[in-house]
Every structure is written in C-alpha cells, then in structure tokens.
Design a protein around this motif. Sequence first.
Motif, PDB file in Angstrom:
ATOM      1  N   ARG A 166       7.525  11.402   5.497  1.00 37.14           N
ATOM      2  CA  ARG A 166       8.184  12.707   5.407  1.00 37.14           C
ATOM      3  C   ARG A 166       9.678  12.625   5.713  1.00 37.14           C
ATOM      4  NH1 ARG A 166       3.900  17.003   8.210  1.00 37.14           N
ATOM      5  NH2 ARG A 166       2.309  16.903   6.578  1.00 37.14           N
ATOM      6  N   GLY A 167      10.284  11.496   5.404  1.00 41.70           N
ATOM      7  CA  GLY A 167      11.722  11.347   5.562  1.00 41.70           C
ATOM      8  C   GLY A 167      12.185  10.942   6.940  1.00 41.70           C
ATOM      9  N   VAL A 169       5.282   8.485   1.896  1.00 38.48           N
ATOM     10  CA  VAL A 169       5.686   7.259   2.584  1.00 38.48           C
ATOM     11  C   VAL A 169       6.737   6.522   1.770  1.00 38.48           C
ATOM     12  CG1 VAL A 169       4.906   5.017   3.451  1.00 38.48           C
ATOM     13  CG2 VAL A 169       3.464   7.036   3.742  1.00 38.48           C
ATOM     14  N   GLN A 170       7.765   6.042   2.443  1.00 37.95           N
ATOM     15  CA  GLN A 170       8.764   5.160   1.861  1.00 37.95           C
ATOM     16  C   GLN A 170       8.984   3.986   2.797  1.00 37.95           C
ATOM     17  OE1 GLN A 170      11.507   8.841   0.580  1.00 37.95           O
ATOM     18  NE2 GLN A 170      12.394   6.892  -0.030  1.00 37.95           N
ATOM     19  N   VAL A 181      -2.540   7.126   6.840  1.00 39.86           N
ATOM     20  CA  VAL A 181      -1.297   7.610   7.441  1.00 39.86           C
ATOM     21  C   VAL A 181      -1.475   9.076   7.805  1.00 39.86           C
ATOM     22  CG1 VAL A 181       1.157   8.022   7.128  1.00 39.86           C
ATOM     23  CG2 VAL A 181       0.105   5.979   6.136  1.00 39.86           C
ATOM     24  N   LEU A 182      -1.324   9.383   9.085  1.00 39.38           N
ATOM     25  CA  LEU A 182      -1.288  10.763   9.551  1.00 39.38           C
ATOM     26  C   LEU A 182       0.158  11.213   9.460  1.00 39.38           C
ATOM     27  CD1 LEU A 182      -3.018  12.171  12.760  1.00 39.38           C
ATOM     28  CD2 LEU A 182      -0.782  12.948  11.998  1.00 39.38           C
ATOM     29  N   MET A 187       0.820  -1.214   0.000  1.00 35.74           N
ATOM     30  CA  MET A 187       0.000   0.000   0.000  1.00 35.74           C
ATOM     31  C   MET A 187       0.853   1.263   0.000  1.00 35.74           C
ATOM     32  SD  MET A 187      -2.833  -1.071   2.865  1.00 35.74           S
ATOM     33  CE  MET A 187      -3.509  -2.734   2.948  1.00 35.74           C
ATOM     34  N   ALA A 188       2.102   1.160   0.426  1.00 33.07           N
ATOM     35  CA  ALA A 188       2.926   2.349   0.632  1.00 33.07           C
ATOM     36  C   ALA A 188       3.130   3.158  -0.634  1.00 33.07           C
ATOM     37  CB  ALA A 188       4.278   1.953   1.227  1.00 33.07           C
ATOM     38  N   GLN A 189       3.211   2.506  -1.796  1.00 29.82           N
ATOM     39  CA  GLN A 189       3.543   3.228  -3.024  1.00 29.82           C
ATOM     40  C   GLN A 189       2.459   4.224  -3.418  1.00 29.82           C
ATOM     41  OE1 GLN A 189       3.327   1.069  -6.802  1.00 29.82           O
ATOM     42  NE2 GLN A 189       2.348  -0.640  -5.728  1.00 29.82           N
TER      43      GLN A 189
END
Length: 790
Positions: free
Chosen positions: A149-150, A133-134, A182-183, A126-128
């Motif tokens: 956000r890194g 998100v990474q 994702v918050l 789902m992350a992509q």
Amino acid sequence: MPSRHQLLFASAAISSFLFATTVQAATPSAQPAKDTQPAAKTSATHNSSADTPTTAPIAGILDGSNGETINVHGRHAADGTGAKYMNKIVYLGPLGNRDTLDTPYSVMGVPHDVVVNQQLRNINDMAQYLPSVQLEIRGDPNTSRPQSRGFEADVVANSRLDGLNVVSTTPYPAEWVDNLQVLNGLAGAMYGPQNPAGVFEYTLKRPTDRRTERLSVGVDSIGTPTVNGDISGRIGKKGWFGYRLNMLHADGTAYTENSWIRREMVSADFDIHLDDKTVIELDASHYTYAERGTAPAFGINASTQVSQIPTAPDLSNSIGAPWSGFNMETNTFLAKIKHQFNKNWSITLGGLYQDAIRSSFPSSNTIINNNGKYTETPSAAKTANDFRVGSNMAYLNGRVHTGPLTHDLVIGTNGYMMGNYNPTSWTTYSGASGGGYLDGAHDHVGSQPYFSGRFKSASITSQSLIVGDTIKINKHWSVMGTLSWSWINQESRKTSAPKGANYTIPGAFVSSSVSAAFSPTASVMYKPTENQTIYFTYADSVQAGPSSNASAANPYTTLPIAHSQEYEVGYKIRYGKMQFNVAGFRMTSPYAASICATKACSGASGSLLYAYAGTQRNYGVEAQISGEILPNLSVLAGMTWLDAELLNSNVTAAVPGTNGTKTVSANGKEIVGVAPLQANLLLDYRLPSSLGAFASGWAFNANVHYMGNRAADMTNTLHTGSYTTLDLGTRYAFHVHHFPWVVRFGVSNATNERYWASVYTGSPGATSGSAESLYAGLPRIYHFTFSAEF
C-alpha cells in the motif's frame, strides 16, 4: 579444491538420500494403511489449499494441513497441477488460523500451486501476483525490500517465517516455502511495532502424510541448470515422526552473457508428535546465493543535467561489470511446541535464530544526461553486511461463553532482537571511472572490492504483550479487539574515519528506549449470509523511530516512536470455488526526512537535520479474486488504486536538470516509487477429461502484469512511465507406473518489455538532491522444469 559450501551440500544430499532409504525399509508399503497416519497433522500457518476452514481458537495448532497433503489411496495428481488458487484460510499470528470470511483485514495470498506452476525461483517473484505489493530492489530482485500500500517495510519487523520475525533483505529460494500471504494495513496490535506496510508471512513446507520422493530438474535461459530434491513422509506408530528434507543446487549463466549465478540450499523439517495433543516442530536451513555480472542500479542525482528518465536498458545485453555482484549466506533455525489442552484451549511456544550474511560489491552507476549516458565506479557497500536475528512467540488461545456470547481469547507475547554488523575496512578504487550508454557500449573499470573486519554497528530489541477477544454476538454480528503494549530499545554506534582513509573506527553506543507503547485495533463484522462479510477496522500502530547517520546535523539520533493510523472498510464473498474481496482504506504515518536546520543551510553534509517532516497519507481501493471461475479455469487476479502523498511538510528538494540550483517544496507531492494503479491477472486452463486421457494432461497459463507511472524524485519532475508484461506457460502431467510426472515450460516477459522495475529514494528531502535508485526489469527469460515422484 571444492568449497566448503559444495562439500556441505554434497554431504547433506548423500545423508538425506540414505535417510530416505532407511525410511523406505522401515515402511512396508508405499501406500500406508489408515492406522499409520498421524493422530494430528501440523501446519505452522494457514493452509493454502485446505477445503474445510475453521474459526476455532485452536485452529492452526494441531489440526492444520500442508498444502501438498493429498489422498493416499490410488493414483494422485502431480504437485500443483490442480491449480488451487483460492485461499480459504489465513494466519493471523496470535489469533491462529481463521477463515478469510471471519477476518476483518485485507489478506491476499500466493498459494503453493502458483509457485510451482509459474516456476518461481525466489520468494520475491511472488510479489507481482499481489496488486498492493511492490519491491524496492536492493542489488537484485532476490534481495528486495517489500512495500505494501505504498509504505516501505522494515528490514525485520514486517516479515515472518511461520509467524516468527526474519530478515526481509536477504535472498530466499522459492523451493523452500509453501506459500505467501500478505496482510495489508496496520497489524501492530497483533505483531508489535512495525512499519505500516503490513505483514509478509511465508509458510515453510512441512512433512506430508503421504510418503513422497520428488526430483525436479530445470534450466532458465540462457543457462542456469537447477536440481531440486524433496523427500517427505512419516514413520513410526501412527506416523508420530514426520520428516521433510529439501535440497537445491543451481549454477550457471544468468539472464545475460558474462554473468553467473549460484544457488544452493539444504533444509530439514521435522514434526515430532509426543502424543495426540502435543507436537514439536523443528526446522533448519542453509542457503547460499552468489552472482556476478548482473544488472546494476542506476542513480539519478539532482546535481546532474537529467530532466527526464531515459528508456530502461535491455538487460539481455550485458551491462553489468563482470566483477560486480554479491555473496550471500542465510542460516535459519526454528523450533515450536504446540499443545492442545482440550477442544477449547491451546498453547503455542516458538523461537527462531537467523544469521544473514552478505558481501555486496556492486559498481556505482549514475545517469548524467537524458540520452542515457552514465558513469561507473567500483564500490564497496560499507553498510551492514551481517544481520543476526532472534525472534520469539508465546500464545495462549481459548474459547469461553458468557450467556449468548462466544469469546475467542488470546493472551501472549512476541518480539525479536536484531544486531547489525558492518565491516571495519574495505578496498577502494582510485582510477578513472568507466561507464557508457544504457543502449550502447560499456567501459568497465577496476576490480572486485573486498572487505575485512566486523563490528556491531546497531541493535534493536522489541517485545510486546498482546491481548485480544473476538466476540460472536450472533450468526450475523461479531466484534474483534486486539491490544498490545511494546517495549523497544535501540542502539547505534558512533563511528569516525581518518580523512581519506578506507576504514572505520567504532566508537560508543548511543541508545534510546520506550516502554509500554500502546497499539489498539478494533473491528466490527457483519455477515448478511454465511458466505459474505462486511467489516470496518480501525487501527493505531506504533513503529520504532528511524535513526540518522553520521553526516546529519544530529548524527546518531533515534527519532521518537511513530504512530500510524488506518481506517478500512471491506467486503468479502465466497461463491462455490470462487472468492472475491475488496477494501477501501485511508492510512497515515509520520515521514522522516533530511531538512534544513537553519536559513543558511547549504544542503552540504552536516547541515541537514534528520527529523519528522510531514505526514505520508495514502488512501485507495484494492480488490482480489481467486479460485475457479469454470471447472477447468483458475484465476488469481487483483488491482489496487492508490493515492500516496506527502502532506504538512516543510521538506524542500532539488529539481532534477538544474544542477541542484533550484529547490521546491515537496509538500503535496506523490511519494517516490508508489504506483497510482497496479493490476495483475493470472489464468490457468486445464483441458477437460472429455477430450481423452492424453489431452487432459495439458494445461496452459498466462499472466499479465500492469504497473502505473511512478514518481521518481521528490519534486515529481521525473517519472518512470507505466509498463505491462506478459508471461506464458504450459505443462503436461502424466503417470509412470502410478507415479505423477509433469513437464513445464514457460517464458516470462514474453514481449521483452523494457521497463524500470523499481525506483526509490535513499535519503528523502536532502536539499542537495540525494540519488534516486533505479533498477531495470528482467528481459525475456525461458524456463523449463521436469518433476517426477518416485
């Protein structure tokens, strides 16, 4: 003889289908009458496809709705074919469910229909679709540690299942959950101490109002057959008892020859309505994940002659050692009770226990020159192989009026306890190393390492007291304030090992604690119209201090708690069936690294001090658009521009390609693994009904993912290069005797792009140059799924 997991799976499957037969016998009709519906529907978190959002403080207590709940009258659409990609409702932990327009945070989601239509197999897939998100791949894409956000997420503090802390670095099947939200940004005032990587919230599938028996069978190239059975419904007067039984079995070759993967899952979810104001939710699941012969990680050590990163290998060619891989088992148990006192006041109590066991025996690979030559050595991961987590929540929500002001109040607590367990001994390999070239022949040596024994190596306990108030001044203005006080206790165990021995001797615990660590968040929201929101948020969030390992000059030392800060301004608008949000932010957090303690520091083991050595400063802009841009065209798209640097730092790092003889300052350098630009575009088009009944069953989707050029070492000498991948898919939905069936076919990475999917540093700042870990992206993979309801 069959394994205990196979016996467990078979027994559970037989029991579940017997239970379904009993349910059918107890229910006189496949389409229950109105009076058999429950007095109140339940959902643990936000509704991924709800049409009627609410800002009431009791939202999400007894009036939620699962994303799969549909009209019980007449024929209905197959699961996911509506392609509802807009998120109107988000879950904010102690604040409950809220309309996204009443939320002063950047919250992005992957709804249920994306999970189904894109044929996702694990939750990390789902992350992509989320541009901020990474993933830091830890062994394979199923066991990744997320970033937002890194900033790197914590193993437990940043990840939640239905609002309760769970382990982030254990695999979970996508078939188990309904959606992901994702918050982005700091959330310590609502969730307690955590890294500034935001909150990854997974929503469990819950019982549906309409009785459903769904069977899905599929296969992924080059051959992993998958069977998933999902049974759901309600029985009893007014549907007081809801059930959902979910089973999964997949076993076969992974994405390359000489590899193997197995996934098995059994889960059960129940809703028990004691009356129309009280519901108990019970959930239990067991998941096993095992693999052999898949792609390994590749280290790049600054002591070698690597001055540039070679082209990533094509993973459709077998490159992993046939004995290397993982055995993982995750058991999760969750319980909640929700009670609504009246229309203004409610209470939620919940607890979770999870045991995540992993045996990791990968090969240790190091790239040693620019041509992609590497060495390979069998290794046994002596790090934690068992995480045991217990988490809790208790929230009292209410609404009061003081003159013209409306207050949505919350007081509550949440927290968790986690214990890490490590093996006491392991097998080692003393022969010559194997290896080869990334694009050439491979020489695999050795055999699978094994572990034995277990001891508790570390633990952390975190509990927070939370109070909050959202004040609505008028239809245009509102302010939100949330405060938390946190108590943290951490322990790490000293260990020793005889010289040359392959075992560890546990010693005494070293502990540290902090009381009433304070985390505030304040926001102002302005709504020029009902469908628009402009907001400003300030947050200061505490996080637990990291701990040094045995090789540091200050071994087994837990650093003081760290405070992260954030300033964020955002804009949201909802127009028709479309929603757009954009946010600008600046975030800072202390950066822990290994540094030289004295001028005579050699960089060898024992000479490096683990300490806070600078500030990670990230600022950027992120945006997402979701919903229907045309009646038959859905979109989920977003982009993030990010500048992530290490500031005010005295860290020095070895320059790659110099055999570790040259070191430079890391001050002002880009953070390893953080892309300056990331974007994703998913489109889903359904043929219109005007083309006829047959043609209107067809739909087509395409997804384009872009990842910018990332720094691959602390000196920014090495970079991964950017990449773009393309996924294509189609589906055909039809009815058989009024039951919805659907066939899906897709191909991920259709162009077979070769790229480095993940890069991160394990021990930043070591002057000798610690190895950076690289994982190649998956090759072209075909997916086929057939789903039928009965």
